[in-house]
Write a protein that holds these residues in place. Structure first.
Motif, PDB file in Angstrom:
ATOM      1  N   GLN A  10     105.238  25.558  48.769  1.00 40.97           N
ATOM      2  CA  GLN A  10     105.541  26.398  49.929  1.00 40.97           C
ATOM      3  C   GLN A  10     104.289  26.559  50.768  1.00 40.97           C
ATOM      4  O   GLN A  10     103.182  26.510  50.252  1.00 40.97           O
ATOM      5  CB  GLN A  10     106.005  27.786  49.478  1.00 40.97           C
ATOM      6  N   GLY A  11     104.496  26.789  52.063  1.00 41.07           N
ATOM      7  CA  GLY A  11     103.359  26.985  52.955  1.00 41.07           C
ATOM      8  C   GLY A  11     103.593  26.227  54.247  1.00 41.07           C
ATOM      9  O   GLY A  11     104.732  25.921  54.597  1.00 41.07           O
ATOM     10  N   THR A  12     102.512  25.914  54.953  1.00 39.40           N
ATOM     11  CA  THR A  12     102.615  25.152  56.191  1.00 39.40           C
ATOM     12  C   THR A  12     102.573  23.677  55.811  1.00 39.40           C
ATOM     13  O   THR A  12     101.520  23.066  55.783  1.00 39.40           O
ATOM     14  CB  THR A  12     101.458  25.531  57.133  1.00 39.40           C
ATOM     15  N   VAL A  13     103.749  23.148  55.475  1.00 42.02           N
ATOM     16  CA  VAL A  13     103.794  21.788  54.944  1.00 42.02           C
ATOM     17  C   VAL A  13     104.783  20.900  55.693  1.00 42.02           C
ATOM     18  O   VAL A  13     105.025  19.771  55.310  1.00 42.02           O
ATOM     19  CB  VAL A  13     104.133  21.801  53.429  1.00 42.02           C
ATOM     20  N   GLN A  14     105.368  21.447  56.769  1.00 50.96           N
ATOM     21  CA  GLN A  14     106.286  20.627  57.561  1.00 50.96           C
ATOM     22  C   GLN A  14     105.721  20.439  58.961  1.00 50.96           C
ATOM     23  O   GLN A  14     105.206  21.381  59.553  1.00 50.96           O
ATOM     24  CB  GLN A  14     107.657  21.299  57.649  1.00 50.96           C
ATOM     25  N   GLY A  15     105.849  19.210  59.458  1.00 48.79           N
ATOM     26  CA  GLY A  15     105.380  18.942  60.813  1.00 48.79           C
ATOM     27  C   GLY A  15     103.877  18.785  60.887  1.00 48.79           C
ATOM     28  O   GLY A  15     103.281  18.895  61.949  1.00 48.79           O
ATOM     29  N   VAL A  16     103.244  18.569  59.751  1.00 45.87           N
ATOM     30  CA  VAL A  16     101.787  18.429  59.742  1.00 45.87           C
ATOM     31  C   VAL A  16     101.350  17.132  59.055  1.00 45.87           C
ATOM     32  O   VAL A  16     100.201  16.967  58.696  1.00 45.87           O
ATOM     33  CB  VAL A  16     101.111  19.629  59.020  1.00 45.87           C
ATOM     34  N   GLY A  17     102.312  16.206  58.886  1.00 45.31           N
ATOM     35  CA  GLY A  17     101.978  14.953  58.221  1.00 45.31           C
ATOM     36  C   GLY A  17     101.819  15.104  56.721  1.00 45.31           C
ATOM     37  O   GLY A  17     101.070  14.359  56.093  1.00 45.31           O
ATOM     38  N   LEU A  64      94.166  17.986  51.747  1.00 48.00           N
ATOM     39  CA  LEU A  64      95.274  18.293  52.666  1.00 48.00           C
ATOM     40  C   LEU A  64      95.045  17.803  54.098  1.00 48.00           C
ATOM     41  O   LEU A  64      93.911  17.803  54.568  1.00 48.00           O
ATOM     42  CB  LEU A  64      95.453  19.812  52.735  1.00 48.00           C
ATOM     43  N   PRO A  65      96.124  17.417  54.795  1.00 46.04           N
ATOM     44  CA  PRO A  65      95.991  17.098  56.223  1.00 46.04           C
ATOM     45  C   PRO A  65      95.486  18.328  57.000  1.00 46.04           C
ATOM     46  O   PRO A  65      95.673  19.458  56.541  1.00 46.04           O
ATOM     47  CB  PRO A  65      97.413  16.736  56.658  1.00 46.04           C
ATOM     48  N   PRO A  66      94.876  18.110  58.179  1.00 42.06           N
ATOM     49  CA  PRO A  66      94.166  19.176  58.906  1.00 42.06           C
ATOM     50  C   PRO A  66      94.956  20.483  59.124  1.00 42.06           C
ATOM     51  O   PRO A  66      94.387  21.553  58.978  1.00 42.06           O
ATOM     52  CB  PRO A  66      93.823  18.541  60.254  1.00 42.06           C
ATOM     53  N   ASN A  67      96.241  20.395  59.468  1.00 43.00           N
ATOM     54  CA  ASN A  67      96.944  21.634  59.795  1.00 43.00           C
ATOM     55  C   ASN A  67      97.784  22.180  58.634  1.00 43.00           C
ATOM     56  O   ASN A  67      98.473  23.177  58.773  1.00 43.00           O
ATOM     57  CB  ASN A  67      97.841  21.439  61.011  1.00 43.00           C
ATOM     58  N   ALA A  68      97.731  21.500  57.499  1.00 45.96           N
ATOM     59  CA  ALA A  68      98.569  21.918  56.373  1.00 45.96           C
ATOM     60  C   ALA A  68      97.902  23.033  55.577  1.00 45.96           C
ATOM     61  O   ALA A  68      96.683  23.152  55.548  1.00 45.96           O
ATOM     62  CB  ALA A  68      98.835  20.726  55.461  1.00 45.96           C
ATOM     63  N   LYS A  69      98.743  23.866  54.968  1.00 47.01           N
ATOM     64  CA  LYS A  69      98.222  24.953  54.142  1.00 47.01           C
ATOM     65  C   LYS A  69      99.229  25.217  53.030  1.00 47.01           C
ATOM     66  O   LYS A  69     100.418  25.365  53.284  1.00 47.01           O
ATOM     67  CB  LYS A  69      98.052  26.201  55.014  1.00 47.01           C
ATOM     68  N   ILE A  70      98.740  25.245  51.795  1.00 51.18           N
ATOM     69  CA  ILE A  70      99.629  25.530  50.665  1.00 51.18           C
ATOM     70  C   ILE A  70      99.538  27.004  50.317  1.00 51.18           C
ATOM     71  O   ILE A  70      98.453  27.527  50.061  1.00 51.18           O
ATOM     72  CB  ILE A  70      99.265  24.654  49.442  1.00 51.18           C
ATOM     73  N   ASP A  71     100.690  27.705  50.356  1.00 51.41           N
ATOM     74  CA  ASP A  71     100.708  29.121  49.963  1.00 51.41           C
ATOM     75  C   ASP A  71     101.061  29.270  48.487  1.00 51.41           C
ATOM     76  O   ASP A  71     100.547  30.148  47.805  1.00 51.41           O
ATOM     77  CB  ASP A  71     101.732  29.908  50.789  1.00 51.41           C
ATOM     78  N   ALA A  72     101.977  28.432  48.013  1.00 50.49           N
ATOM     79  CA  ALA A  72     102.396  28.533  46.616  1.00 50.49           C
ATOM     80  C   ALA A  72     102.748  27.147  46.113  1.00 50.49           C
ATOM     81  O   ALA A  72     103.352  26.341  46.829  1.00 50.49           O
ATOM     82  CB  ALA A  72     103.616  29.443  46.506  1.00 50.49           C
ATOM     83  N   LEU A  73     102.336  26.853  44.889  1.00 51.53           N
ATOM     84  CA  LEU A  73     102.619  25.547  44.299  1.00 51.53           C
ATOM     85  C   LEU A  73     103.088  25.768  42.863  1.00 51.53           C
ATOM     86  O   LEU A  73     102.402  26.419  42.076  1.00 51.53           O
ATOM     87  CB  LEU A  73     101.339  24.699  44.344  1.00 51.53           C
ATOM     88  N   LYS A  74     104.306  25.283  42.592  1.00 46.95           N
ATOM     89  CA  LYS A  74     104.826  25.395  41.223  1.00 46.95           C
ATOM     90  C   LYS A  74     105.056  23.985  40.707  1.00 46.95           C
ATOM     91  O   LYS A  74     105.522  23.126  41.455  1.00 46.95           O
ATOM     92  CB  LYS A  74     106.177  26.144  41.229  1.00 46.95           C
ATOM     93  N   TYR A  75     104.734  23.730  39.431  1.00 49.26           N
ATOM     94  CA  TYR A  75     105.046  22.394  38.909  1.00 49.26           C
ATOM     95  C   TYR A  75     105.472  22.465  37.459  1.00 49.26           C
ATOM     96  O   TYR A  75     105.188  23.421  36.749  1.00 49.26           O
ATOM     97  CB  TYR A  75     103.865  21.439  39.089  1.00 49.26           C
TER      98      TYR A  75
END
Ligand code: ZN
Ligand code: ZN
Ligand code: FE
Length: 764
Positions: A10-17, A64-75
């Motif tokens: 989750q986070g800013t991960v769409q539209g940022v490559g 990460l690509p320049p404009n991407a930001k991860i808020d939460a990562l589950k695996y």
């Protein structure tokens, strides 16, 4: 042993490559599986050995690509399926908590392409890639896929499609991808709605118009802008006349940084903001050798400056090679136009020509405004480039909250789970068009996130259109409505931004806000604890003859203040600019209103105190825009540094301190009679306000309840650079921790945010 790794991000991960980044990372490590966009973010599955999988996890977060930001990562690790390649899957639907990105200024690679005669996008005004271009202004809803944007109107040509499908390409899954063959096109309409010179391209026609001193309405990224040669006094005056905007400063778009430096001082921080992908208007200090027309920002030491932020702006400014005014395409007080049919009608008496295109703008997004104060950037208007980036809340809400904001500089907010989305700047809700714009903004924001409110928050003021709208909506949906005191909201907005814990001292100073006692507040001090927001001090209320009209006529505030010092019969004979600013009949009428207490509400507003002083110094008797008098008073200091301040007393000294401004005004009148210069009086008045904040801060220390030494400064008055910086300097000397709004506006643009915070503290 091989395993399958499944990730939910989750986070800013769409539209940022993000997906091409994942694709490249996985294939480089020889991992098979897939990645897709979901409405919640991005899901990835990869299969491989322990060490490549670990490396994948590590690099995914580190590179990460320049404009991407991860808020939460589950695996989690799962059983092997046996993928034999790596694929990018089609999007899913589900719960909508992915994040819509703001519109991003054109990246350097795209700029290079539009100025390269060999490139197929040479001079193409809608060039973009995964790292830049329109987002929020073209998105209908999530997930971020071309079919759900206004780019759905254009089908990609073979070349664009190839780029779009090639994971190695900069335009891989760039949703607004376009080229001269398949993408949006420009058109130029002259005022008489026909092409004048058929040999000219639309771009050339617009350039010719601007060179000739004409006004061009440009369909930009988030709405229409009005462009005019900023060096041409006559052209600027014409724009002022037609827009009915006599004095309010215009923002200027410069071709490049060197040309800005010719006219304005530019710090490294200011430069960083100007050239950032948000590309806001930055308020800069003009140089003495200022080359633009005086009437661009009259009687103002500052200028709002921006750089080109779309390919269309780059092409225009490169050709013109001189600065142009780039102001919102609206009639005064109306929302910005986004659609050409609407613009042709509403701007027909303002613009001489229209440079338009056929890519729909789905929502208005004005230019944002930033000012550096105390060496920190402060967003004064939060719109393009920033909205609708969410604020992550410290705790997860059990109920969805909708907040309607206030009246001036309105924004609305929606909050669900642990995210709060503050809308872009909408405007002053003073007419039906702005109210409609607010309704639409709210609907579209709700639609993106499938948002349904459980609680609605609004301002305590019963007459605000936003309050009335909230009431009706709460009734219709049969949900609870909570009114929030305006200045409480100012303080809580700042607390939310800085994730502050109470207890703390909150100073909320502005022009107007409805108080808990039904009077108008605006000079408030609160002691904020977990349980309450207690008013511990305020300015002694003074009368405002004519109520609302006083906020546009500083001379009325001054008259109200003077009426507390003098007998009304003596008052009208005083040799003061304020008295001379009225005709004899006006004066008689207002004095009788004061005497009989008709339409004369009382206020503790510091904004009105500023107005009163500006009137006494004859800087401004009437305003053509909000804040004009206060700005004139701030500017009149003109760099003067003095330690002097006026003596002040407290009228009441029991549980609530009441600051008596009468002594201050007596002092000002005395200084005027002694012919002391205006800049001296203005600085001395500002210093007095600083001393008052400091004194009340010391008071909270003395009472022993501010052991953490925390203080919040919020409200429109703290857009005043001198006031903010001097207050901080004074407070810092005693070790205080000072917080003020930076990422959200100090003014009413952040009231909706504060409303959510107050309500969630009370009701959830
Ligand atoms: Zn680009
Ligand atoms: Zn194409
Ligand atoms: Fe306010």
């Amino acid at each position: 042993m091989k395993r399958r790794l499944r990730l939910e991000i989750q986070g800013t991960v769409q539209g940022v490559g993000f997906r091409p980044f994942v694709y490249q990372l996985a294939t480089a490590l020889n991992l098979f599986g897939w990645v897709n966009n979901s409405t919640a973010g991005v899901t990835i599955e990869v299969e491989g050995g322990r060490s490549p999988l670990n490396l994948f996890l590590e690099k995914l977060q580190a590179e990460l690509p320049p404009n991407a930001k991860i808020d939460a990562l589950k695996y989690q690790y799962l059983e092997l399926i046996g993928y034999n390649n790596f694929e990018i899957h089609a999007s899913q639907t589900g719960e909508k908590i992915a994040i819509v990105l703001p519109d991003l200024a054109t990246c350097s690679e795209c700029i290079a392409e539009i100025f390269d005669p060999q490139n197929r996008r040479y001079q193409y005004p809608f060039t973009n890639c995964t790292h830049c271009g329109p987002r929020y202004s073209i998105i209908e809803t999530l997930p971020y896929d071309r079919s759900l944007t206004s780019m759905a109107d254009f089908s990609m040509c073979a070349d664009c499609q190839r780029e779009y499908e090639d994971p190695g390409d900069r335009r891989f899954h760039a949703q607004p991808n376009a080229c001269p063959i398949c993408g949006p096109k420009l058109e130029f309409l002259s005022h008489c709605q026909g092409q004048e010179n058929t040999n000219q391209s639309p771009l050339e026609a617009a350039i010719q118009y601007i060179r000739d001193g004409k006004i061009v309405a440009l369909k930009g990224l988030g709405g229409f802008q009005l462009l005019v040669d900023a060096r041409n006094n006559k052209a600027v005056q014409q724009l002022r006349g037609r827009k009915q905007r006599p004095d309010k400063p215009f923002a200027v778009m410069y071709p490049d940084l060197p040309s800005i430096k010719n006219d304005c001082f530019l710090s490294q921080l200011e430069e960083a903001f100007l050239t950032s992908q948000a590309s806001p208007t930055v308020l800069l200090q003009k140089k003495k050798e200022f080359n633009l027309a005086e009437n661009v920002a009259p009687h103002n030491p500052n200028l709002g400056v921006m750089l080109p932020y779309t390919p269309l702006h780059h092409l225009l400014l490169k050709s013109l090679n001189f600065p142009v005014i780039a102001t919102s395409g609206n009639r005064s007080d109306e929302p910005i136009c986004i659609d050409e049919t609407e613009a042709l009608e509403r701007l027909k008496n303002i613009a001489d020509g229209f440079l338009i295109h056929n890519r729909r703008i789905l929502r208005p997004v004005d230019d944002s405004v930033v000012r550096v104060m105390n060496n920190t950037p402060i967003i004064l208007r939060r719109s393009r480039g920033y909205a609708p980036e969410p604020l992550t809340l410290k705790r997860t809400l059990s109920k969805n909250v909708l907040a309607m904001g206030a009246h001036l500089k309105n924004t609305v907010a929606i909050a669900q789970k642990n995210r709060l989305f503050l809308s872009q700047h909408i405007g002053d809700l003073s007419n039906q068009l702005t109210l409609q714009a607010m309704t639409k903004t709210l609907q579209k924001l709700s639609q993106i996130y499938d948002f349904q409110p459980d609680i609605i928050a609004c301002d305590l003021h019963p007459d605000y259109l936003s309050t009335q709208y909230a009431k009706n909506l709460a009734q219709k949906l049969n949900i609870s409505l909570i009114s929030v005191q305006h200045h409480h909201a100012h303080i809580y907005a700042c607390m939310a931004e800085h994730q502050l814990e109470s207890p703390l001292l909150g100073v909320a100073w502005d022009g107007t806000g409805y108080g808990e006692d039904g009077t108008i507040w605006g000079g408030e001090f609160f002691w904020v604890t977990k349980q309450s927001c207690e008013r511990i001090a305020h300015f002694k209320p003074f009368p405002l003859p004519g109520g609302d009209r006083a906020s546009r006529e500083p001379r009325r505030s001054a008259l109200g203040l003077l009426s507390q010092l003098y007998d009304l019969q003596v008052l009208k004979k005083l040799n003061l600019p304020t008295i001379q600013a009225f005709s004899a009949t006006e004066l008689e009428l207002l004095l009788s209103m004061l005497k009989k207490d008709i339409n004369t509400p009382f206020t503790s507003s510091v904004g009105r105190l500023f107005d009163g002083v500006a009137s006494l110094l004859d800087l401004r008797q009437r305003e053509s825009f909000e804040g004009q008098a206060a700005m004139a008073l701030e500017f009149s200091i003109d760099g003067l540094q003095i330690p002097d301040f006026y003596q002040f007393q407290y009228t009441k000294n029991d549980s609530i301190l009441e600051i008596d401004s009468r002594g201050i005004f007596q002092g000002i009148i005395q200084d005027l009679q002694n012919d002391l210069p205006k800049n001296f009086i203005a600085a001395k008045f500002h210093n007095t306000l600083v001393e008052i904040i400091f004194d009340i801060y010391l008071h909270t220390l003395k009472l022993g309840f501010n052991s953490r030494k925390n203080i919040v400064l919020a409200g429109g008055c703290f857009q005043n650079k001198y006031l903010l910086e001097q207050t901080i300097q004074k407070l810092e000397s005693s070790g205080a921790n000072i917080y003020y709004p930076q990422k959200f506006p100090p003014n009413d643009g952040a009231i909706a945010l504060g409303q959510v915070m107050v309500v969630t503290g009370q009701a959830i």
